[in-house]
Design a protein around this motif. Structure first.
Motif, mmCIF file in Angstrom:
data_model
loop_
_atom_site.group_PDB
_atom_site.id
_atom_site.type_symbol
_atom_site.label_atom_id
_atom_site.label_comp_id
_atom_site.label_asym_id
_atom_site.label_seq_id
_atom_site.Cartn_x
_atom_site.Cartn_y
_atom_site.Cartn_z
ATOM 1 N N LEU A 358 35.933 14.652 35.425
ATOM 2 C CA LEU A 358 36.416 13.879 36.559
ATOM 3 C C LEU A 358 37.895 14.088 36.834
ATOM 4 N N VAL A 359 38.672 14.241 35.786
ATOM 5 C CA VAL A 359 40.105 14.425 35.971
ATOM 6 C C VAL A 359 40.368 15.731 36.718
ATOM 7 N N SER A 360 39.699 16.804 36.293
ATOM 8 C CA SER A 360 39.861 18.082 36.996
ATOM 9 C C SER A 360 39.397 17.980 38.438
ATOM 10 N N GLU A 361 38.332 17.220 38.653
ATOM 11 C CA GLU A 361 37.819 17.049 40.011
ATOM 12 C C GLU A 361 38.848 16.339 40.889
ATOM 13 N N VAL A 362 39.424 15.267 40.359
ATOM 14 C CA VAL A 362 40.442 14.528 41.117
ATOM 15 C C VAL A 362 41.639 15.429 41.418
ATOM 16 N N ARG A 363 42.073 16.199 40.420
ATOM 17 C CA ARG A 363 43.211 17.097 40.633
ATOM 18 C C ARG A 363 42.897 18.134 41.701
ATOM 19 N N GLU A 364 41.646 18.564 41.766
ATOM 20 C CA GLU A 364 41.254 19.522 42.804
ATOM 21 C C GLU A 364 41.300 18.860 44.179
ATOM 22 N N TYR A 365 40.841 17.610 44.265
ATOM 23 C CA TYR A 365 40.941 16.887 45.535
ATOM 24 C C TYR A 365 42.400 16.769 45.969
ATOM 25 N N GLU A 366 43.285 16.467 45.001
ATOM 26 C CA GLU A 366 44.705 16.334 45.311
ATOM 27 C C GLU A 366 45.301 17.667 45.761
ATOM 28 N N LYS A 367 44.856 18.729 45.133
ATOM 29 C CA LYS A 367 45.337 20.065 45.509
ATOM 30 C C LYS A 367 44.951 20.386 46.947
ATOM 31 N N ILE A 368 43.714 20.058 47.317
ATOM 32 C CA ILE A 368 43.247 20.308 48.675
ATOM 33 C C ILE A 368 44.020 19.448 49.665
ATOM 34 N N ALA A 369 44.217 18.187 49.319
ATOM 35 C CA ALA A 369 44.899 17.261 50.218
ATOM 36 C C ALA A 369 46.388 17.541 50.303
ATOM 37 N N LEU A 476 34.747 -1.806 35.591
ATOM 38 C CA LEU A 476 35.736 -0.744 35.374
ATOM 39 C C LEU A 476 35.279 0.544 36.035
ATOM 40 N N TRP A 477 34.006 0.896 35.831
ATOM 41 C CA TRP A 477 33.496 2.140 36.381
ATOM 42 C C TRP A 477 33.307 2.073 37.891
ATOM 43 N N SER A 478 33.004 0.883 38.426
ATOM 44 C CA SER A 478 32.908 0.778 39.884
ATOM 45 C C SER A 478 34.265 1.049 40.526
ATOM 46 N N CYS A 479 35.337 0.655 39.826
ATOM 47 C CA CYS A 479 36.694 0.932 40.324
ATOM 48 C C CYS A 479 37.035 2.413 40.184
ATOM 49 N N ILE A 480 36.579 3.045 39.095
ATOM 50 C CA ILE A 480 36.773 4.488 38.949
ATOM 51 C C ILE A 480 36.054 5.231 40.075
ATOM 52 N N VAL A 481 34.843 4.777 40.398
ATOM 53 C CA VAL A 481 34.092 5.377 41.502
ATOM 54 C C VAL A 481 34.886 5.271 42.804
ATOM 55 N N ASP A 482 35.413 4.084 43.087
ATOM 56 C CA ASP A 482 36.215 3.900 44.298
ATOM 57 C C ASP A 482 37.422 4.835 44.296
ATOM 58 N N PHE A 483 38.072 4.966 43.149
ATOM 59 C CA PHE A 483 39.240 5.836 43.026
ATOM 60 C C PHE A 483 38.881 7.288 43.325
ATOM 61 N N VAL A 484 37.810 7.791 42.715
ATOM 62 C CA VAL A 484 37.429 9.200 42.890
ATOM 63 C C VAL A 484 37.013 9.474 44.328
ATOM 64 N N TRP A 485 36.209 8.584 44.918
ATOM 65 C CA TRP A 485 35.759 8.831 46.292
ATOM 66 C C TRP A 485 36.899 8.672 47.295
ATOM 67 N N SER A 486 37.885 7.864 46.950
ATOM 68 C CA SER A 486 39.060 7.775 47.814
ATOM 69 C C SER A 486 39.829 9.094 47.807
ATOM 70 N N LYS A 487 39.979 9.676 46.615
ATOM 71 C CA LYS A 487 40.626 10.989 46.521
ATOM 72 C C LYS A 487 39.797 12.052 47.248
ATOM 73 N N TRP A 488 38.489 11.953 47.122
ATOM 74 C CA TRP A 488 37.580 12.861 47.843
ATOM 75 C C TRP A 488 37.806 12.753 49.351
ATOM 76 N N ALA A 489 37.960 11.511 49.832
ATOM 77 C CA ALA A 489 38.147 11.292 51.264
ATOM 78 C C ALA A 489 39.463 11.897 51.750
ATOM 79 N N GLU A 490 40.490 11.860 50.912
ATOM 80 C CA GLU A 490 41.750 12.491 51.285
ATOM 81 C C GLU A 490 41.593 14.004 51.405
#
Length: 520
Positions: A358-369, A476-490
Motif C-alpha cells: 500500500l505504501v508503494s501504491e500511495v507513493r505512485e499516486y503521489e508521483k502521478i499527481a 482504523l482500516w476504514s480510515c486507511i481506505v479513505d486515505f488511499v482512495w483519496s490519494k487515488w482520486a488525486e
C-alpha cells in the motif's frame, strides 16, 4: 510530359494478435476508424494524389474480406498467401511474394514511385501528395525505434540504430526502380524467413546508404493494441464496444475507473470492460489470476474472459446490487454477503498472487499527481497514515477484493447467492481492508454510519483468520481506505478527470473518523 505511374505495395498478412479481440472479427487493417476501414482510407488518400494501382497481400483466410472491402475500388488487386505458409514468418516473406505476384517490376519505369506500406499505418495527412524523387523512408521523430542516422552531409542514410530515438523507419517507404530491384534480389537471398524487410535493407550496406535521408513532421500513427486506439483518439470506448457486439449495440454501465458496456458477444450477454485512463499501476495479470480463482475455485464470481486490454464478464440476467434496504433490514441476502466474504478471506492463497504494498501504491499516486500538487493532504497527515499502514498491513493477511462498493456486490436471484465482480484492485492484504472498505462505502453511498456496519461484522462475519474481531481495528482500516482512495482520486485528477471533490470527501472522512487532524 506523360505523368509517371505510381503504385502501392501494401503488407497485410499479419494476424494482429495484440489487437485481439477486435481482430477476432476483422483484419487489423480493416478496423473502422471514424467509420471507415483504415486501409480503405489510405487507398483513398493515394487515389486523390493520382496513384495508379494498389497491390495488397493478405492471408488466404482474409482474401474474401479484403475483396469485399475494396469491391468499389477499380484499381486495387488483392493477393494472398496460405495461412500455413506464412505462419511463424515475418514480412520479408510477404514483401518478396507481393513483388513477385504483382509483377510490379514489369509495370514501373524510371520515374515511378512505389510506396511500400504497412497496413496498420494510420495517416494523419496525405503524404502521397508530397514530392518524392528518390528512394527513402518517410520518417518521423520517434522513441525506441529503428532510427536512421544521416551521413556527414545529411543527404543519405549512413546506418541504423535500433531501439534509439530520432527520425525513424516508419510503416511507409518510397522506392525507385533501381533500388526496388535490388531489394527484391536481397529478399530472394535473405538469410532467414524471420526477418523484417527492414532487416534485409540494413544488411545490404550499398542499398541502405543509397536511401535519401529526409526529416519530416509527424504524418502517421500506429495501432498495435486497443490502448493505442484509445490513447491516440482513433476510436472511443463506445465505438469499440459496439464494434465487438454482435448487433452493433452497447449499453453504457456506470464505472469510475474503466468504461463498461453491456453487449451481445458471441451470442451471449456479457459486460465488456475497456480500460480507462490512469490504470498503469494496476496489475492485470494478478487481476486475471484472482478473478479465475474466485470464479472457478471459490465460485463467488461470474466467469470472465480476458483478451489483451478487454475483459468480458458473463452477465447475470436476474441480478441486482446489494441495496440499502437489504442492509437496514438485515435480510437473508445481506447475511449471505458476509458468508461470501468469509469464503474469500478463508481461502488459500494461490501461487503468484502478490502482497499489496500500500505504501508503494500511495507513493505512485503521489508521483502521478505531483508531490507539490497534493490538494488536500498535508505532509504530517500523509506520514501519519503511511506509518499506520506499515504498522498494520500484515494483520490477518488474505486475498482481499479491495473495492467493495455495493455495485460490485451482485445478487444472483436465480441462485439466491452473492457474486463479487471487478477484481482489478485485488491482492493479498489484511482482511480488515475489505471490512473497513465496505463500511466506508456504505456510509458514503447510503448515509449508514460505518459504526453500524462494524456491528454487523461482529454479528455475521466469521473468518478463521481473525481471532478477535475489533471495532477499533475496523475503524482504523476504514480510515486507511479513505486515505488511499483519496490519494487515488488525486492521481485520477492529474490524469484529466475531475475527482477533486471526491478526494476532499475521502480526506475529511479519514480525519474525522480518526478523531482529529494531524497538522502538528
Amino acid at each position: 510530359m506523360e505523368k509517371s505511374r505510381d503504385f502501392t505495395l501494401i503488407l497485410a498478412s499479419g494476424i494482429g494478435q495484440r489487437l485481439r479481440p477486435l481482430t477476432d472479427k476483422t483484419h487489423k487493417a480493416l478496423i473502422p476508424i471514424n467509420g471507415i476501414p483504415n486501409l480503405c482510407r489510405t487507398v483513398e488518400m493515394a487515389n486523390e494524389a493520382g496513384v495508379t494501382h494498389h497491390f495488397i497481400i493478405t492471408l488466404e483466410s482474409e482474401l474474401q474480406n479484403f475483396e469485399k472491402s475494396f469491391s468499389e475500388f477499380n484499381n486495387v488487386t488483392v493477393l494472398s498467401l496460405r495461412d500455413e505458409y506464412i505462419r511463424g514468418k515475418n514480412n520479408s516473406v510477404s514483401l518478396e511474394s507481393l513483388i513477385s505476384q504483382s509483377f510490379i517490376l514489369d509495370l514501373i519505369d524510371e520515374d515511378s514511385n512505389v510506396f511500400i506500406i504497412d497496413s496498420d499505418t494510420y495517416l494523419i495527412r496525405n503524404i502521397f501528395k508530397e514530392k518524392t524523387t528518390e528512394t527513402q523512408y518517410l520518417t518521423q521523430y520517434r522513441e525506441n525505434e529503428w532510427v536512421l542516422i544521416p551521413d556527414s552531409n545529411r543527404e543519405n542514410v549512413c546506418r541504423v540504430e535500433k531501439s534509439s530515438t530520432g527520425y525513424a523507419m516508419s510503416g511507409i517507404s518510397v522506392w525507385k526502380m533501381k533500388q526496388l530491384k535490388q531489394l527484391y534480389k536481397d529478399l530472394q537471398s535473405r538469410k532467414s524467413d524471420d526477418l523484417y524487410y527492414d532487416d534485409v535493407i540494413i544488411e545490404d550496406e550499398d542499398l541502405l546508404t543509397s536511401l535519401r535521408y529526409v526529416e519530416r513532421e509527424q504524418f502517421m500513427l500506429e495501432y498495435d493494441s486497443v490502448s493505442d486506439l484509445l490513447s491516440q483518439g482513433m476510436m472511443t470506448p463506445d465505438e469499440i464496444a459496439r464494434f465487438l457486439s454482435d448487433d452493433n449495440k452497447a449499453v453504457s454501465l456506470k464505472s469510475m475507473t474503466n468504461s463498461s458496456f453491456l453487449i451481445n458477444y458471441n451470442n451471449q450477454k456479457v459486460v465488456c470492460r475497456i480500460e480507462g485512463k490512469g490504470v498503469e499501476f494496476l496489475d492485470r495479470a494478478q487481476e486475471k489470476l484472482i478473478t479465475d480463482f474466485a470464479s472457478t475455485e471459490l465460485q463467488i464470481s461470474p466467469m470472465s474472459l480476458f483478451v489483451n486490454d478487454i475483459k468480458f464478464t458473463k452477465f447475470i440476467e436476474n441480478s441486482g446490487a446489494l441495496s440499502k434496504h437489504h442492509i437496514l433490514t438485515k435480510s437473508d441476502i445481506y447475511l449471505k454477503f458476509f458468508e461470501t466474504l468469509s469464503v474469500l478471506h478463508d481461502a488459500y492463497i494461490p501461487d503468484k498472487v502478490k502482497f499489496i504494498n500500500l505504501v508503494s501504491e500511495v507513493r505512485e499516486y503521489e508521483k502521478i499527481a505531483g508531490f507539490e500538487n497534493s490538494a488536500v493532504w498535508s505532509k504530517d497527515e500523509t506520514e501519519f497514515f503511511i506509518n499506520l499502514i506499515q504498522e498494520n498491513e500484515d494483520d490477518s493477511a488474505s486475498i482481499v477484493h479491495r473495492d467493495l462498493v455495493t455495485a460490485n456486490i451482485l445478487i444472483d436471484r436465480d441462485l439466491n447467492c452473492i457474486k463479487l465482480i471487478d477484481w482489478e484492485y485485488s491482492g493479498v492484504l489484511s482482511v480488515y481492508w475489505d471490512l473497513g472498505c465496505f463500511a466506508s462505502e456504505v456510509e458514503l453511498e447510503f448515509g449508514i454510519p460505518r459504526t453500524e456496519i462494524f456491528e454487523d461484522f461482529l454479528c455475521f462475519y466469521s473468518c478463521r483468520r481473525v481471532e478477535d474481531l475489533s471495532v477499533q481495528k475496523m475503524n482504523l482500516w476504514s480510515c486507511i481506505v479513505d486515505f488511499v482512495w483519496s490519494k487515488w482520486a488525486e492521481a485520477k485528477t492529474a490524469k484529466g478527470e475531475d475527482y477533486r471533490d471526491y478526494a476532499k470527501l475521502r480526506h475529511d472522512n479519514a480525519i474525522k473518523n480518526m478523531g482529529g487532524n494531524f497538522n502538528g
